[in-house]
Scaffold this motif. Structure first.
Motif, PDB file in Angstrom:
ATOM      1  N   ARG A 100      69.506  91.096  75.724  1.00  0.00           N
ATOM      2  CA  ARG A 100      69.354  89.698  76.162  1.00  0.00           C
ATOM      3  C   ARG A 100      67.868  89.317  76.225  1.00  0.00           C
ATOM      4  N   ASP A 101      67.049  90.225  76.766  1.00  0.00           N
ATOM      5  CA  ASP A 101      65.613  89.953  76.835  1.00  0.00           C
ATOM      6  C   ASP A 101      65.012  89.828  75.440  1.00  0.00           C
ATOM      7  N   TRP A 102      65.441  90.707  74.536  1.00  0.00           N
ATOM      8  CA  TRP A 102      64.927  90.670  73.174  1.00  0.00           C
ATOM      9  C   TRP A 102      65.336  89.369  72.485  1.00  0.00           C
ATOM     10  N   GLU A 103      66.586  88.926  72.674  1.00  0.00           N
ATOM     11  CA  GLU A 103      67.038  87.674  72.070  1.00  0.00           C
ATOM     12  C   GLU A 103      66.260  86.485  72.629  1.00  0.00           C
ATOM     13  N   ALA A 104      66.012  86.491  73.937  1.00  0.00           N
ATOM     14  CA  ALA A 104      65.249  85.398  74.534  1.00  0.00           C
ATOM     15  C   ALA A 104      63.819  85.387  73.990  1.00  0.00           C
ATOM     16  N   GLU A 105      63.213  86.545  73.874  1.00  0.00           N
ATOM     17  CA  GLU A 105      61.847  86.630  73.338  1.00  0.00           C
ATOM     18  C   GLU A 105      61.818  86.200  71.880  1.00  0.00           C
ATOM     19  N   TRP A 106      62.819  86.594  71.133  1.00  0.00           N
ATOM     20  CA  TRP A 106      62.882  86.228  69.719  1.00  0.00           C
ATOM     21  C   TRP A 106      63.052  84.710  69.574  1.00  0.00           C
ATOM     22  N   ALA A 107      63.877  84.124  70.432  1.00  0.00           N
ATOM     23  CA  ALA A 107      64.063  82.672  70.382  1.00  0.00           C
ATOM     24  C   ALA A 107      62.769  81.946  70.743  1.00  0.00           C
ATOM     25  N   ARG A 108      61.974  82.506  71.643  1.00  0.00           N
ATOM     26  CA  ARG A 108      60.709  81.892  72.030  1.00  0.00           C
ATOM     27  C   ARG A 108      59.673  82.014  70.915  1.00  0.00           C
ATOM     28  N   ALA A 146      60.237  82.875  67.551  1.00  0.00           N
ATOM     29  CA  ALA A 146      60.689  82.344  66.265  1.00  0.00           C
ATOM     30  C   ALA A 146      61.874  81.410  66.489  1.00  0.00           C
ATOM     31  N   PRO A 147      61.639  80.190  66.936  1.00  0.00           N
ATOM     32  CA  PRO A 147      62.745  79.282  67.253  1.00  0.00           C
ATOM     33  C   PRO A 147      63.601  78.909  66.049  1.00  0.00           C
ATOM     34  N   SER A 148      63.060  79.031  64.842  1.00  0.00           N
ATOM     35  CA  SER A 148      63.849  78.697  63.669  1.00  0.00           C
ATOM     36  C   SER A 148      64.703  79.871  63.212  1.00  0.00           C
ATOM     37  N   GLY A 149      64.744  80.955  63.962  1.00  0.00           N
ATOM     38  CA  GLY A 149      65.542  82.119  63.593  1.00  0.00           C
ATOM     39  C   GLY A 149      64.859  82.952  62.536  1.00  0.00           C
ATOM     40  N   GLY A 150      63.566  82.779  62.335  1.00  0.00           N
ATOM     41  CA  GLY A 150      62.825  83.576  61.361  1.00  0.00           C
ATOM     42  C   GLY A 150      62.739  82.892  60.013  1.00  0.00           C
ATOM     43  N   ARG A 151      63.406  81.747  59.836  1.00  0.00           N
ATOM     44  CA  ARG A 151      63.348  81.029  58.563  1.00  0.00           C
ATOM     45  C   ARG A 151      62.125  80.104  58.583  1.00  0.00           C
ATOM     46  N   THR A 152      61.484  79.970  57.429  1.00  0.00           N
ATOM     47  CA  THR A 152      60.328  79.066  57.353  1.00  0.00           C
ATOM     48  C   THR A 152      60.657  77.857  56.519  1.00  0.00           C
TER      49      THR A 152
END
Length: 195
Positions: free
Chosen positions: A179-187, A189-195
């Motif tokens: 859960r912490d990793w998902e929250a950090e990832w959302a913070r 890379a809000p686009s999910g890693g897509r550019t």
């Protein structure tokens, strides 16, 4: 080569306590959970097994002390052939006997004896302090074996419960880390890693 292998094993066992800038608080917590699990499983299992074995030994010794053997007399002839049991083995038959209790009163009851014994034959029966028939107590060797098996079973059970609780705690910790990793990832890379 052997020295390298030994160093790798030490590193694997102690990685949670080594200074590392990437070590998270959850890694330290997991290290303590693993350590506590092993200590409780081993030490707790041994102590619980020892206590259970000693308690069983005391209980069986108390039971042995509460009964004693007396001589009884068959009041009628015992059957000549034993009843066949489920496993096909039948070595004894039930026969009616009469005996005298410690208070001097006469008692009658059923006990197991060898087949074909005649009326008036003497048999040994076990009675309690009230003069009632009871099963023969376990011998000292049988009691020791039963106590040892009880101790082993309790020790293994205690260890299994400790490992289960430790595993459950680590699973909850892993869910929290995800859960912490998902929250950090959302913070980050809000686009999910897509550019």
């Amino acid at each position: 080569m052997a020295g390298t292998r030994r160093t790798r094993v030490k590193r694997k066992l102690l990685w949670r306590w080594r200074p590392n800038p990437l070590r998270r608080r959850s890694d330290r917590v997991e290290g303590w959970i693993v350590l506590a699990t092993w200590i409780v499983a081993l030490a707790g299992g041994l102590l619980a097994g020892e206590a259970a074995g000693a308690a069983m030994e005391d209980d069986l010794a108390t039971r042995r002390a509460a009964v004693h053997a007396v001589s009884a007399v068959l009041t009628k002839d015992a059957d000549a052939t034993p009843a066949v049991t489920e496993d096909g083995i039948g070595g004894t038959v039930h026969a009616k006997v009469c005996w005298t209790a410690p208070d001097g009163s006469a008692h009658t009851g059923l006990t197991r004896t060898e087949p074909g014994r005649a009326k008036g034959s003497s048999v040994t029966v076990w009675i309690d302090r009230q003069g009632d028939l009871v099963r023969a107590p376990l011998t000292a060797d049988q009691a020791g074996l039963q106590s040892a098996l009880t101790g082993v079973l309790v020790a293994v059970g205690t260890g299994a419960v400790a490992f289960g609780c430790g595993r459950l705690a680590r699973l909850r910790l892993d869910r929290r880390r995800m859960r912490d990793w998902e929250a950090e990832w959302a913070r980050v890379a809000p686009s999910g890693g897509r550019t």
